[in-house]
Design an enzyme around this catalytic site. Structure first.
Site, PDB file in Angstrom:
ATOM      1  N   ASN A  25      -9.663  -0.162   8.337  1.00 15.99           N
ATOM      2  CA  ASN A  25      -9.841   0.012   9.783  1.00 15.99           C
ATOM      3  C   ASN A  25      -9.887   1.485  10.197  1.00 15.99           C
ATOM      4  OD1 ASN A  25      -9.292  -0.744  12.793  1.00 15.99           O
ATOM      5  ND2 ASN A  25      -7.543   0.545  12.222  1.00 15.99           N
TER       6      ASN A  25
ATOM      7  N   GLY B 299     -10.925   5.087  11.019  1.00 15.01           N
ATOM      8  CA  GLY B 299     -12.258   5.626  11.286  1.00 15.01           C
ATOM      9  C   GLY B 299     -12.203   6.718  12.325  1.00 15.01           C
ATOM     10  N   ILE B 300     -13.241   7.537  12.320  1.00 14.26           N
ATOM     11  CA  ILE B 300     -13.348   8.603  13.323  1.00 14.26           C
ATOM     12  C   ILE B 300     -14.802   8.703  13.794  1.00 14.26           C
ATOM     13  CG2 ILE B 300     -11.458  10.027  12.400  1.00 14.26           C
ATOM     14  CD1 ILE B 300     -13.676  11.839  11.144  1.00 14.26           C
TER      15      ILE B 300
ATOM     16  N   ASP C  89     -19.400  12.941  17.279  1.00 18.33           N
ATOM     17  CA  ASP C  89     -20.774  12.748  17.760  1.00 18.33           C
ATOM     18  C   ASP C  89     -21.515  14.064  17.988  1.00 18.33           C
ATOM     19  OD1 ASP C  89     -19.945  10.144  17.803  1.00 18.33           O
ATOM     20  OD2 ASP C  89     -20.073   9.881  19.975  1.00 18.33           O
TER      21      ASP C  89
ATOM     22  N   GLY D 132     -26.997  10.141  19.011  1.00 21.53           N
ATOM     23  CA  GLY D 132     -25.883  11.080  18.808  1.00 21.53           C
ATOM     24  C   GLY D 132     -24.906  10.653  17.728  1.00 21.53           C
TER      25      GLY D 132
ATOM     26  N   TYR E 134     -22.052   8.451  12.124  1.00 19.45           N
ATOM     27  CA  TYR E 134     -21.226   7.241  12.305  1.00 19.45           C
ATOM     28  C   TYR E 134     -22.026   5.972  11.993  1.00 19.45           C
ATOM     29  CZ  TYR E 134     -17.894   4.179  14.859  1.00 19.45           C
ATOM     30  OH  TYR E 134     -16.989   3.210  15.228  1.00 19.45           O
TER      31      TYR E 134
ATOM     32  N   PRO F 289     -17.111  -4.579  15.664  1.00 19.46           N
ATOM     33  CA  PRO F 289     -16.757  -4.674  17.080  1.00 19.46           C
ATOM     34  C   PRO F 289     -17.774  -3.960  17.957  1.00 19.46           C
ATOM     35  CG  PRO F 289     -14.938  -3.733  15.770  1.00 19.46           C
ATOM     36  CD  PRO F 289     -16.181  -3.717  14.919  1.00 19.46           C
ATOM     37  N   GLY F 290     -17.930  -4.460  19.166  1.00 19.16           N
ATOM     38  CA  GLY F 290     -18.630  -3.704  20.207  1.00 19.16           C
ATOM     39  C   GLY F 290     -17.630  -2.762  20.858  1.00 19.16           C
TER      40      GLY F 290
HETATM   41  P1  NDP Z   1      -8.198   4.909  16.900  1.00 22.80           P
HETATM   42  O1  NDP Z   1      -8.699   6.325  16.990  1.00 22.80           O
HETATM   43  O2  NDP Z   1      -7.277   4.393  17.947  1.00 22.80           O
HETATM   44  O3  NDP Z   1      -7.523   4.669  15.481  1.00 22.80           O
HETATM   45  C1  NDP Z   1      -8.096   5.164  14.314  1.00 22.80           C
HETATM   46  C2  NDP Z   1      -7.028   5.210  13.256  1.00 22.80           C
HETATM   47  O4  NDP Z   1      -7.627   5.682  12.040  1.00 22.80           O
HETATM   48  C3  NDP Z   1      -5.878   6.158  13.599  1.00 22.80           C
HETATM   49  O5  NDP Z   1      -4.673   5.472  13.362  1.00 22.80           O
HETATM   50  C4  NDP Z   1      -6.050   7.312  12.612  1.00 22.80           C
HETATM   51  O6  NDP Z   1      -4.811   7.823  12.170  1.00 22.80           O
HETATM   52  C5  NDP Z   1      -6.739   6.619  11.455  1.00 22.80           C
HETATM   53  N1  NDP Z   1      -7.505   7.529  10.614  1.00 22.80           N
HETATM   54  C6  NDP Z   1      -8.637   8.194  10.909  1.00 22.80           C
HETATM   55  N2  NDP Z   1      -9.043   8.921   9.853  1.00 22.80           N
HETATM   56  C7  NDP Z   1      -8.144   8.710   8.868  1.00 22.80           C
HETATM   57  C8  NDP Z   1      -8.000   9.186   7.546  1.00 22.80           C
HETATM   58  N3  NDP Z   1      -8.873  10.048   6.992  1.00 22.80           N
HETATM   59  N4  NDP Z   1      -6.945   8.757   6.825  1.00 22.80           N
HETATM   60  C9  NDP Z   1      -6.050   7.900   7.348  1.00 22.80           C
HETATM   61  N5  NDP Z   1      -6.120   7.412   8.598  1.00 22.80           N
HETATM   62  C10 NDP Z   1      -7.149   7.835   9.346  1.00 22.80           C
HETATM   63  O7  NDP Z   1      -9.527   4.029  16.797  1.00 22.80           O
HETATM   64  P2  NDP Z   1      -9.808   2.501  17.182  1.00 22.80           P
HETATM   65  O8  NDP Z   1      -8.601   1.669  17.081  1.00 22.80           O
HETATM   66  O9  NDP Z   1     -10.569   2.503  18.436  1.00 22.80           O
HETATM   67  O10 NDP Z   1     -10.850   2.101  16.007  1.00 22.80           O
HETATM   68  C11 NDP Z   1     -10.457   1.456  14.819  1.00 22.80           C
HETATM   69  C12 NDP Z   1     -11.692   1.167  13.996  1.00 22.80           C
HETATM   70  O11 NDP Z   1     -12.593   0.370  14.758  1.00 22.80           O
HETATM   71  C13 NDP Z   1     -12.463   2.421  13.596  1.00 22.80           C
HETATM   72  O12 NDP Z   1     -12.959   2.276  12.285  1.00 22.80           O
HETATM   73  C14 NDP Z   1     -13.590   2.473  14.611  1.00 22.80           C
HETATM   74  O13 NDP Z   1     -14.703   3.158  14.093  1.00 22.80           O
HETATM   75  C15 NDP Z   1     -13.852   0.988  14.798  1.00 22.80           C
HETATM   76  N6  NDP Z   1     -14.501   0.662  16.068  1.00 22.80           N
HETATM   77  C16 NDP Z   1     -13.894   0.945  17.280  1.00 22.80           C
HETATM   78  C17 NDP Z   1     -14.514   0.596  18.463  1.00 22.80           C
HETATM   79  C18 NDP Z   1     -13.885   0.833  19.808  1.00 22.80           C
HETATM   80  O14 NDP Z   1     -14.528   0.519  20.815  1.00 22.80           O
HETATM   81  N7  NDP Z   1     -12.662   1.346  19.897  1.00 22.80           N
HETATM   82  C19 NDP Z   1     -15.837  -0.048  18.464  1.00 22.80           C
HETATM   83  C20 NDP Z   1     -16.366  -0.315  17.150  1.00 22.80           C
HETATM   84  C21 NDP Z   1     -15.708   0.042  16.014  1.00 22.80           C
HETATM   85  P3  NDP Z   1      -4.187   9.200  12.749  1.00 22.80           P
HETATM   86  O15 NDP Z   1      -4.154   9.047  14.245  1.00 22.80           O
HETATM   87  O16 NDP Z   1      -2.846   9.286  12.112  1.00 22.80           O
HETATM   88  O17 NDP Z   1      -5.155  10.256  12.313  1.00 22.80           O
END
Ligand code: NDP
Length: 245
Positions: A87, A89-90, A93, A148, A152, A182-183
């Site tokens: 899950n 992700g970052i 953009d 953009g 990703y 997810p959207g």
């Molecule tokens: P958040 O930014 O709230 O959470 C992302 C999490 O990923 C954080 O806990 C962060 O940890 C962790 N993380 C990022 N990079 C790393 C890394 N290199 N190693 C370990 N942990 C890492 O995002 P969301 O909850 O919104 O998103 C969760 C997932 O869902 C993502 O993959 C995102 O791309 C995907 N998504 C989200 C959408 C949305 O509308 N929110 C839509 C579609 C997909 P820390 O803070 O400690 O760095």
């Protein structure tokens, strides 16, 4: 889902918006939860707010050696891992004209390299034990593209390519591998977008609203269950009708 009681799940990025809901939902089903974090202060505050006791493991999932260390820490504390939810992700953009090599690499590393790095620790053991679940959290933008976001969208589309290939390799071993796309979900990331821009996004969603993290978590919990044992290599959209194919 009584069959999930006492299974062990590793959710990467479990302290984030969607990750928290996934941890909570699986914990409600009796699953023991481990999550990776990078920001210790945020992770500790998060853990105190939870109604269950997560195991917090510091790990940059983009770093292979860190994932090797993370596996041994999780297994020494909780035992073997049955469910992996990729899950973390970052986004970084930028239009293609302006994107830097650094932004390209950061996004591919955190979203896509991480899936290999984490799965490589756990999937062979799942195959040997004859049961396992891998659930990769991609995005609607990996399915339809987005201005953009070349970095990703490439990473999220790549995740599903990985899902389909690995699913074929482990299908006879009782291990399923699926993608959830997810959207737009009402997490801090999306709620931080300027309100007028957010309204424009919502106007493109036939359901007329953002999704809720709990709706993604419910789908993940279903995919982790025994009832989902015949589903593998699939990509599940949960996007309010924003993209259909
Ligand atoms: P958040 O930014 O709230 O959470 C992302 C999490 O990923 C954080 O806990 C962060 O940890 C962790 N993380 C990022 N990079 C790393 C890394 N290199 N190693 C370990 N942990 C890492 O995002 P969301 O909850 O919104 O998103 C969760 C997932 O869902 C993502 O993959 C995102 O791309 C995907 N998504 C989200 C959408 C949305 O509308 N929110 C839509 C579609 C997909 P820390 O803070 O400690 O760095």
């Amino acid at each position: 889902m009584p069959e999930l009681k006492n299974k062990v799940a590793l959710i990467t990025g479990g302290t984030g918006g969607i990750g928290s809901a996934i941890c909570q939902r699986l914990a409600d089903a009796g699953v023991r939860i481990a999550t990776t974090y990078r920001n210790a202060e945020k992770a500790e505050a998060w853990a105190q707010d939870q109604a269950f006791e997560p195991l917090l493991v510091a790990c940059d999932v983009g770093d292979y050696d860190d994932c090797v260390r993370m596996k041994s820490e999780v297994e020494s504390r909780l035992g073997t891992v049955d469910i992996v939810v990729n899950n973390a992700g970052i986004t970084r953009d930028a239009s293609f004209r302006k994107i830097t090599v650094e932004k390209w690499r950061q996004v591919i590393n955190a979203n896509l390299d991480s899936v290999f790095n984490v799965c490589h620790q756990f999937v062979n053991d799942m195959s040997e034990r004859g049961w396992g679940r891998v659930i990769n959290i991609a995005s609607v933008n990996g399915q339809k593209g987005c201005f953009g976001q070349t970095n990703y969208c490439a990473a999220k589309a790549g995740m599903h390519g990985f899902t389909m290939a690995l699913a074929q390799e482990v299908a006879r071993k009782g291990v399923t591998v699926n993608t959830v796309s997810p959207g737009y979900i009402a997490t801090d990331m999306v709620m931080a977008v300027r309100e007028d821009v957010r309204e424009q996004i919502i106007a493109q969603i036939p359901a007329g609203r953002l999704g809720r993290p709990e709706e993604i978590a419910a789908l993940v919990a279903f995919l982790a269950s025994e009832d989902a044992g015949f589903i593998t290599g699939a990509n599940f959209a949960s996007n309010g009708g924003q993209h259909m194919h």
